[in-house]
Scaffold this motif. Structure first.
Motif, PDB file in Angstrom:
ATOM      1  N   GLU A 117      30.664  -0.335 -54.807  1.00 27.66           N
ATOM      2  CA  GLU A 117      30.707   0.775 -55.753  1.00 27.66           C
ATOM      3  C   GLU A 117      31.797   0.482 -56.782  1.00 27.66           C
ATOM      4  O   GLU A 117      32.887   0.015 -56.432  1.00 27.66           O
ATOM      5  N   SER A 118      31.519   0.748 -58.036  1.00 33.25           N
ATOM      6  CA  SER A 118      32.473   0.397 -59.097  1.00 33.25           C
ATOM      7  C   SER A 118      33.830   1.086 -58.913  1.00 33.25           C
ATOM      8  O   SER A 118      34.869   0.497 -59.232  1.00 33.25           O
ATOM      9  N   ALA A 119      33.847   2.284 -58.359  1.00 33.32           N
ATOM     10  CA  ALA A 119      35.104   3.025 -58.200  1.00 33.32           C
ATOM     11  C   ALA A 119      36.074   2.366 -57.230  1.00 33.32           C
ATOM     12  O   ALA A 119      37.279   2.628 -57.281  1.00 33.32           O
ATOM     13  N   ILE A 120      35.578   1.504 -56.344  1.00 30.56           N
ATOM     14  CA  ILE A 120      36.477   0.872 -55.364  1.00 30.56           C
ATOM     15  C   ILE A 120      36.808  -0.576 -55.721  1.00 30.56           C
ATOM     16  O   ILE A 120      37.584  -1.219 -55.022  1.00 30.56           O
ATOM     17  N   GLN A 121      36.225  -1.083 -56.786  1.00 28.46           N
ATOM     18  CA  GLN A 121      36.471  -2.474 -57.159  1.00 28.46           C
ATOM     19  C   GLN A 121      37.923  -2.668 -57.575  1.00 28.46           C
ATOM     20  O   GLN A 121      38.553  -1.788 -58.146  1.00 28.46           O
ATOM     21  N   GLY A 122      38.454  -3.845 -57.246  1.00 24.86           N
ATOM     22  CA  GLY A 122      39.834  -4.177 -57.594  1.00 24.86           C
ATOM     23  C   GLY A 122      40.856  -3.620 -56.625  1.00 24.86           C
ATOM     24  O   GLY A 122      42.063  -3.727 -56.861  1.00 24.86           O
ATOM     25  N   LYS A 123      40.412  -3.050 -55.517  1.00 28.68           N
ATOM     26  CA  LYS A 123      41.321  -2.440 -54.537  1.00 28.68           C
ATOM     27  C   LYS A 123      41.359  -3.201 -53.217  1.00 28.68           C
ATOM     28  O   LYS A 123      41.959  -2.747 -52.257  1.00 28.68           O
ATOM     29  N   GLY A 124      40.659  -4.331 -53.142  1.00 27.75           N
ATOM     30  CA  GLY A 124      40.641  -5.137 -51.924  1.00 27.75           C
ATOM     31  C   GLY A 124      39.620  -4.708 -50.893  1.00 27.75           C
ATOM     32  O   GLY A 124      39.513  -5.332 -49.837  1.00 27.75           O
ATOM     33  N   ILE A 125      38.856  -3.675 -51.178  1.00 28.25           N
ATOM     34  CA  ILE A 125      37.890  -3.163 -50.197  1.00 28.25           C
ATOM     35  C   ILE A 125      36.718  -4.132 -50.030  1.00 28.25           C
ATOM     36  O   ILE A 125      36.300  -4.419 -48.906  1.00 28.25           O
ATOM     37  N   GLY A 126      36.205  -4.659 -51.132  1.00 31.65           N
ATOM     38  CA  GLY A 126      35.114  -5.637 -51.039  1.00 31.65           C
ATOM     39  C   GLY A 126      35.549  -6.877 -50.274  1.00 31.65           C
ATOM     40  O   GLY A 126      34.819  -7.382 -49.421  1.00 31.65           O
ATOM     41  N   SER A 127      36.754  -7.347 -50.548  1.00 31.34           N
ATOM     42  CA  SER A 127      37.279  -8.515 -49.823  1.00 31.34           C
ATOM     43  C   SER A 127      37.439  -8.212 -48.343  1.00 31.34           C
ATOM     44  O   SER A 127      37.167  -9.071 -47.498  1.00 31.34           O
ATOM     45  N   ALA A 128      37.882  -7.000 -48.011  1.00 33.77           N
ATOM     46  CA  ALA A 128      38.031  -6.622 -46.598  1.00 33.77           C
ATOM     47  C   ALA A 128      36.668  -6.586 -45.902  1.00 33.77           C
ATOM     48  O   ALA A 128      36.549  -7.006 -44.747  1.00 33.77           O
ATOM     49  N   ILE A 129      35.645  -6.100 -46.602  1.00 29.41           N
ATOM     50  CA  ILE A 129      34.298  -6.081 -46.027  1.00 29.41           C
ATOM     51  C   ILE A 129      33.829  -7.510 -45.767  1.00 29.41           C
ATOM     52  O   ILE A 129      33.310  -7.818 -44.687  1.00 29.41           O
ATOM     53  N   ILE A 130      34.022  -8.391 -46.735  1.00 32.82           N
ATOM     54  CA  ILE A 130      33.609  -9.789 -46.568  1.00 32.82           C
ATOM     55  C   ILE A 130      34.395 -10.445 -45.439  1.00 32.82           C
ATOM     56  O   ILE A 130      33.832 -11.180 -44.622  1.00 32.82           O
ATOM     57  N   GLU A 131      35.683 -10.180 -45.350  1.00 31.74           N
ATOM     58  CA  GLU A 131      36.501 -10.753 -44.268  1.00 31.74           C
ATOM     59  C   GLU A 131      35.997 -10.302 -42.897  1.00 31.74           C
ATOM     60  O   GLU A 131      35.848 -11.119 -41.986  1.00 31.74           O
ATOM     61  N   ASP A 132      35.733  -9.015 -42.754  1.00 31.85           N
ATOM     62  CA  ASP A 132      35.203  -8.504 -41.489  1.00 31.85           C
ATOM     63  C   ASP A 132      33.845  -9.123 -41.169  1.00 31.85           C
ATOM     64  O   ASP A 132      33.587  -9.536 -40.034  1.00 31.85           O
ATOM     65  N   ALA A 133      32.970  -9.182 -42.184  1.00 38.82           N
ATOM     66  CA  ALA A 133      31.634  -9.742 -41.966  1.00 38.82           C
ATOM     67  C   ALA A 133      31.737 -11.201 -41.538  1.00 38.82           C
ATOM     68  O   ALA A 133      31.067 -11.622 -40.586  1.00 38.82           O
ATOM     69  N   CYS A 134      32.590 -11.970 -42.194  1.00 42.34           N
ATOM     70  CA  CYS A 134      32.765 -13.387 -41.832  1.00 42.34           C
ATOM     71  C   CYS A 134      33.294 -13.527 -40.407  1.00 42.34           C
ATOM     72  O   CYS A 134      32.875 -14.433 -39.676  1.00 42.34           O
ATOM     73  N   SER A 135      34.196 -12.643 -40.017  1.00 37.67           N
ATOM     74  CA  SER A 135      34.756 -12.699 -38.660  1.00 37.67           C
ATOM     75  C   SER A 135      33.679 -12.542 -37.604  1.00 37.67           C
ATOM     76  O   SER A 135      33.727 -13.190 -36.558  1.00 37.67           O
ATOM     77  N   TYR A 136      32.709 -11.686 -37.868  1.00 34.31           N
ATOM     78  CA  TYR A 136      31.633 -11.502 -36.902  1.00 34.31           C
ATOM     79  C   TYR A 136      30.573 -12.603 -37.018  1.00 34.31           C
ATOM     80  O   TYR A 136      30.109 -13.138 -36.014  1.00 34.31           O
ATOM     81  N   ILE A 137      30.196 -12.942 -38.238  1.00 33.32           N
ATOM     82  CA  ILE A 137      29.142 -13.937 -38.446  1.00 33.32           C
ATOM     83  C   ILE A 137      29.533 -15.285 -37.848  1.00 33.32           C
ATOM     84  O   ILE A 137      28.682 -16.013 -37.343  1.00 33.32           O
ATOM     85  N   LYS A 138      30.825 -15.605 -37.851  1.00 37.87           N
ATOM     86  CA  LYS A 138      31.239 -16.914 -37.320  1.00 37.87           C
ATOM     87  C   LYS A 138      30.997 -17.041 -35.815  1.00 37.87           C
ATOM     88  O   LYS A 138      31.016 -18.142 -35.279  1.00 37.87           O
ATOM     89  N   LEU A 139      30.728 -15.951 -35.145  1.00 33.73           N
ATOM     90  CA  LEU A 139      30.364 -16.016 -33.729  1.00 33.73           C
ATOM     91  C   LEU A 139      28.987 -16.657 -33.542  1.00 33.73           C
ATOM     92  O   LEU A 139      28.662 -17.113 -32.444  1.00 33.73           O
ATOM     93  N   HIS A 140      28.188 -16.667 -34.599  1.00 35.91           N
ATOM     94  CA  HIS A 140      26.812 -17.153 -34.521  1.00 35.91           C
ATOM     95  C   HIS A 140      26.499 -18.318 -35.463  1.00 35.91           C
ATOM     96  O   HIS A 140      25.539 -19.040 -35.236  1.00 35.91           O
ATOM     97  N   PHE A 141      27.287 -18.461 -36.536  1.00 32.93           N
ATOM     98  CA  PHE A 141      26.993 -19.462 -37.557  1.00 32.93           C
ATOM     99  C   PHE A 141      28.254 -20.217 -37.959  1.00 32.93           C
ATOM    100  O   PHE A 141      29.358 -19.692 -37.836  1.00 32.93           O
ATOM    101  N   SER A 142      28.062 -21.418 -38.485  1.00 30.71           N
ATOM    102  CA  SER A 142      29.174 -22.262 -38.918  1.00 30.71           C
ATOM    103  C   SER A 142      29.551 -22.040 -40.383  1.00 30.71           C
ATOM    104  O   SER A 142      30.673 -22.317 -40.777  1.00 30.71           O
ATOM    105  N   ASN A 143      28.594 -21.558 -41.183  1.00 22.31           N
ATOM    106  CA  ASN A 143      28.806 -21.411 -42.621  1.00 22.31           C
ATOM    107  C   ASN A 143      28.166 -20.144 -43.147  1.00 22.31           C
ATOM    108  O   ASN A 143      27.203 -19.644 -42.571  1.00 22.31           O
ATOM    109  N   ILE A 144      28.689 -19.693 -44.285  1.00 22.78           N
ATOM    110  CA  ILE A 144      28.039 -18.635 -45.058  1.00 22.78           C
ATOM    111  C   ILE A 144      27.845 -19.191 -46.462  1.00 22.78           C
ATOM    112  O   ILE A 144      28.765 -19.768 -47.038  1.00 22.78           O
ATOM    113  N   ARG A 145      26.655 -18.997 -46.994  1.00 24.53           N
ATOM    114  CA  ARG A 145      26.312 -19.510 -48.320  1.00 24.53           C
ATOM    115  C   ARG A 145      25.859 -18.355 -49.197  1.00 24.53           C
ATOM    116  O   ARG A 145      25.366 -17.338 -48.712  1.00 24.53           O
ATOM    117  N   LEU A 146      25.988 -18.536 -50.488  1.00 22.72           N
ATOM    118  CA  LEU A 146      25.551 -17.545 -51.470  1.00 22.72           C
ATOM    119  C   LEU A 146      25.426 -18.219 -52.817  1.00 22.72           C
ATOM    120  O   LEU A 146      25.753 -19.396 -52.966  1.00 22.72           O
TER     121      LEU A 146
END
Length: 186
Positions: A117-146
């Motif tokens: 959401e544009s109102a939360i951009q620049g506050k580190g929230i998107g990065s925190a979501i990606i960090e959390d997602a990567c922490s879980y995804i690494k239990l199953h995969f070696s890489n994330i691509r985009l």
């Protein structure tokens, strides 16, 4: 023939394991759930609040384009491999992620789309979501691509800040060039 059969069985076992994926584990802070038809207006509101993205990646968002994205699959993938997700702060949708498992190979998860959401951009929230997602995804995969649209410096900077590096691969559409990035999960 036996090698191909063994590879098929291994892929099926990985897919079965990922079917057990706890999507809530993708975030320690926000409620995560699949976006469904009743959520389309909230997803549309979030996406339409980010016109800069659509200047680089036309056409502008519509309810129909979101539904198409929810149903779109890369070659060789099935809906069982796709998670079109919303990250919710109580009743407020704050981020959308399109996650495809075991693509383009069985050791890689693919983020087809991520927007906050544009109102939360620049506050580190998107990065925190990606960090959390990567922490879980690494239990199953070696890489994330985009991929990001080459001219979209906001996207480039965001993904680089979050540890994604260009692979050197590029793809082209009629309207723009896509830079492929990847992050090793170790």
């Amino acid at each position: 023939m036996e090698i191909q059969k063994a590879e098929t069985q291994k892929t099926q076992m990985q897919t079965a394991e990922m079917q057990k994926m706890e999507i809530q584990a993708l975030s320690r802070t926000y409620q995560v759930k699949r976006i469904k038809a009743p959520d389309l207006p909230a997803a549309f509101a979030l996406c339409s609040g980010n016109p800069q993205y659509y200047r680089h990646c036309p056409p502008f968002v519509s309810l129909e384009s979101i539904q198409e994205d929810m149903d779109a699959l890369p070659p060789g993938k099935e809906m069982i491999d796709k998670y079109y997700l919303g990250f919710w702060d109580a009743d407020r949708l704050i981020a959308v992620m399109d996650l495809i498992l075991a693509y383009p190979d069985k050791q890689t998860a693919f983020i087809g789309f991520f927007m906050t959401e544009s109102a939360i951009q620049g506050k580190g929230i998107g990065s925190a979501i990606i960090e959390d997602a990567c922490s879980y995804i690494k239990l199953h995969f070696s890489n994330i691509r985009l991929g990001y649209v080459k001219e979209n410096m906001q996207s480039k900077n965001f993904w680089e800040k979050n540890g994604f590096l260009p692979t050197g691969a590029m793809s082209k559409t009629e309207s723009y060039e896509i830079v492929v990035m990847e992050k090793a999960l170790s």
